[in-house]
Design an enzyme around this catalytic site. Structure first.
Site, short mmCIF file in Angstrom:
data_model
loop_
_atom_site.label_atom_id
_atom_site.label_comp_id
_atom_site.label_asym_id
_atom_site.label_seq_id
_atom_site.Cartn_x
_atom_site.Cartn_y
_atom_site.Cartn_z
N HIS A 193 -10.64 -2.75 -1.39
CA HIS A 193 -11.44 -2.15 -0.36
C HIS A 193 -12.75 -1.33 -1.24
O HIS A 193 -12.14 -0.53 -2.19
CB HIS A 193 -11.00 -1.35 0.34
CG HIS A 193 -10.03 -2.06 1.47
ND1 HIS A 193 -10.35 -2.56 2.69
CD2 HIS A 193 -8.68 -2.47 0.97
CE1 HIS A 193 -9.07 -3.25 3.20
NE2 HIS A 193 -8.26 -3.06 2.21
N HIS A 196 -7.02 -8.42 -2.63
CA HIS A 196 -8.47 -7.72 -2.24
C HIS A 196 -8.38 -6.27 -2.71
O HIS A 196 -7.42 -5.55 -2.75
CB HIS A 196 -9.06 -8.05 -0.97
CG HIS A 196 -8.01 -7.33 0.12
ND1 HIS A 196 -6.82 -8.01 0.59
CD2 HIS A 196 -8.09 -6.08 0.69
CE1 HIS A 196 -6.37 -7.07 1.59
NE2 HIS A 196 -7.17 -5.95 1.55
N ARG A 207 -2.70 -11.83 3.72
CA ARG A 207 -4.11 -11.42 2.96
C ARG A 207 -4.49 -11.87 1.81
O ARG A 207 -3.67 -11.79 0.81
CB ARG A 207 -4.42 -9.92 3.26
CG ARG A 207 -4.68 -9.10 4.69
CD ARG A 207 -5.67 -9.63 5.41
NE ARG A 207 -6.94 -10.00 5.01
CZ ARG A 207 -7.97 -9.40 4.37
NH1 ARG A 207 -7.83 -8.11 4.38
NH2 ARG A 207 -8.95 -9.67 3.86
N TYR A 239 -0.35 -9.70 0.57
CA TYR A 239 0.64 -9.33 1.50
C TYR A 239 0.41 -9.80 3.02
O TYR A 239 -0.57 -10.28 3.39
CB TYR A 239 0.62 -7.72 1.85
CG TYR A 239 -0.81 -7.18 2.21
CD1 TYR A 239 -1.25 -6.98 3.52
CD2 TYR A 239 -1.74 -6.89 1.36
CE1 TYR A 239 -2.21 -6.57 3.84
CE2 TYR A 239 -2.75 -6.34 1.61
CZ TYR A 239 -3.14 -6.24 3.16
OH TYR A 239 -4.24 -5.74 3.39
N TYR A 247 0.98 -1.28 -0.08
CA TYR A 247 0.06 0.09 0.02
C TYR A 247 0.97 1.14 0.06
O TYR A 247 2.16 1.34 0.57
CB TYR A 247 -0.88 0.13 1.28
CG TYR A 247 -2.02 -0.95 1.41
CD1 TYR A 247 -3.29 -0.61 0.94
CD2 TYR A 247 -1.90 -2.18 1.91
CE1 TYR A 247 -4.36 -1.59 0.87
CE2 TYR A 247 -3.00 -3.11 2.11
CZ TYR A 247 -4.29 -2.63 1.34
OH TYR A 247 -5.34 -3.62 1.56
#
Lengths: 198, 233
Positions: free
Chosen positions: B159, B157, B154, B144, B105
């Site tokens: 959000h 995905h 995770r 990640y 991120y």
């Protein structure tokens, strides 16, 4: 045909650049900030700050929460098609802030105190809490501790057990920066805030 | 103003506390929520439309570009936003954020040892059209690691954050990708009631796929509906 609701998932820890980018210093704009008065100078109503923290089960302030508020204007009107009254001078009534840029993990909204929406409910602000570790966002209402008579006849407060009602009351105070209401949100513990299934 | 909202479907949404997702232990409320009938406060909410969406906001392969295109597998994510009666949710804002193709991120708080992509920001938004349709162009986010448990990762995905017609139709969710082996190991995905989990998984769609350009995934989102009560005459 019936469609079924899409499940909620946590906002996670890394929402800031997407939802509150300007506040956190990212090169992206955001749709709403903590200043509900921005761009609406000529507005009826008492100018106030709403100040609070989100506290976890250990009483520690949560520094990766996002808080949103939704409220009526100083005459109790919502800026929305379902409210056919003419809203107050462009006041949108929506605010959004993350708790990660304040050194005490506080949220601080600049807004006006709303009036009663319908003459029955006491003045209130709807607040929504998102955070890592919250699989669902949490709704509740901020009421004002100086609205003693209105609060006493409010139907939502009446539905809350006596010993928990105080968790929905923001405490009024005043200092050089003006009038502020303090509203801490306890996610757990003896004074767990009442959350509303709305 | 005689409408009432259909309740949040607690057979679809996760519980507040799911022990395998450790952050819920000290954050998920423990006391029952108090139901409140819909009033004007619940039936209204912020209205955002095209005025808050910039020209490139729905194209994440371009809105963060500095000197080229982001690395990774370009994809299109498209679908409809509906309510429980299948009514399209028109002109409703969707905000979106995700990791880059390497699983990193842009967020200052992300310390995963994977590269930042100088051409990828990872945040965007768009507004649904008259049929409730939306469409984003992006790159497929990477998996990640996270500190929840030993060797925990995770799944890929994206959000999603939506408003719908009122503040109480608000939804923040995550779209996952079909066939991801991490789904069966992910405490957040598995914290969702089993019967509802698949609604979180986008479907590969040749209709959304564009030839010689990008694979497509279809992801429809269903918000709470409302019960319409006839007006008394």
């Amino acid at each position: 045909m019936a469609y079924k609701q899409t499940p909620s998932q946590t906002i996670g820890p890394f929402f800031a650049y997407g939802l509150t980018a300007e506040q956190y210093g990212y090169a992206f704009n955001q749709i709403a900030t903590a200043d509900l008065l921005a761009g609406v100078p000529d507005m009826d109503g008492e100018r106030i700050k709403i100040v609070g923290r989100v506290l976890d089960g250990n009483g520690a302030a949560v520094s990766d929460a996002m808080i949103e508020i939704w409220q009526a204007d100083g005459q109790g009107r919502y800026r929305h098609p379902a409210d056919d009254r003419i809203a107050n001078s462009g006041f949108r009534g929506f605010g959004r802030v993350g708790t990660g840029t304040d050194d005490q993990a506080r949220f601080v909204f600049d807004t006006i105190k709303p009036a009663s929406v319908d003459g029955v409910q006491a003045p209130h602000i709807t607040i929504c809490i998102f955070a890592r570790g919250l699989l669902n966002h949490l709704f509740t209402r901020i009421y004002f501790d100086d609205e003693v008579n209105a609060n006493a006849s409010d139907p939502v407060l009446a539905a809350v057990p006596d010993d928990r009602r105080h968790t929905l009351l923001a405490r009024r105070g005043e200092d050089v920066s003006g009038i502020h209401y303090t509203f801490d949100i306890a996610l757990q513990g003896e004074n767990e805030t009442v959350f509303l299934d709305i | 103003m005689t409408d009432t909202l259909k309740p949040r479907d607690w057979e679809a949404h996760p519980p507040h506390r799911h022990p395998d997702y450790r952050s819920t232990a000290l954050r998920g409320p423990t006391k029952p929520m108090i139901p409140v009938p819909s009033s004007l406060s619940e039936l209204t909410g912020p209205v955002y439309g095209h005025e808050v969406v910039g020209e490139l906001d729905a194209d994440l392969t371009r809105n963060g570009a500095s000197n080229g295109e982001p690395l990774g597998e370009r994809i299109i994510v498209a679908g409809r936003v509906l309510d429980e009666d299948g009514r399209p949710q028109r002109n409703t804002l969707i905000e979106l954020w995700q990791a880059n193709a390497a699983g990193r991120y842009i967020d200052h708080g992300d310390s995963h040892d994977a590269p930042i992509d100088p051409n990828f920001f990872g945040g965007g938004r768009c507004v649904t059209d008259d049929e409730g349709r939306y469409r984003f162009i992006t790159v497929k986010p990477g998996a990640y690691p996270w500190g929840n448990h030993t060797n925990g990762w995770r799944p890929n995905h994206i959000h999603f954050s939506l408003f719908g017609p009122s503040f109480t139709t608000r939804l923040i969710t995550q779209m996952y990708f079909p066939g991801d082996p991490l789904l069966d190991l992910d405490p957040i995905y598995l914290g969702t009631p089993e019967a509802a989990r698949e609604r979180l998984v986008g479907k590969f769609s040749l209709d959304v796929t564009e030839e010689n350009y990008a694979l497509g995934y279809a992801f429809d989102i269903v918000l709470r509906g409302r019960n319409e009560t006839p007006m008394e005459s």
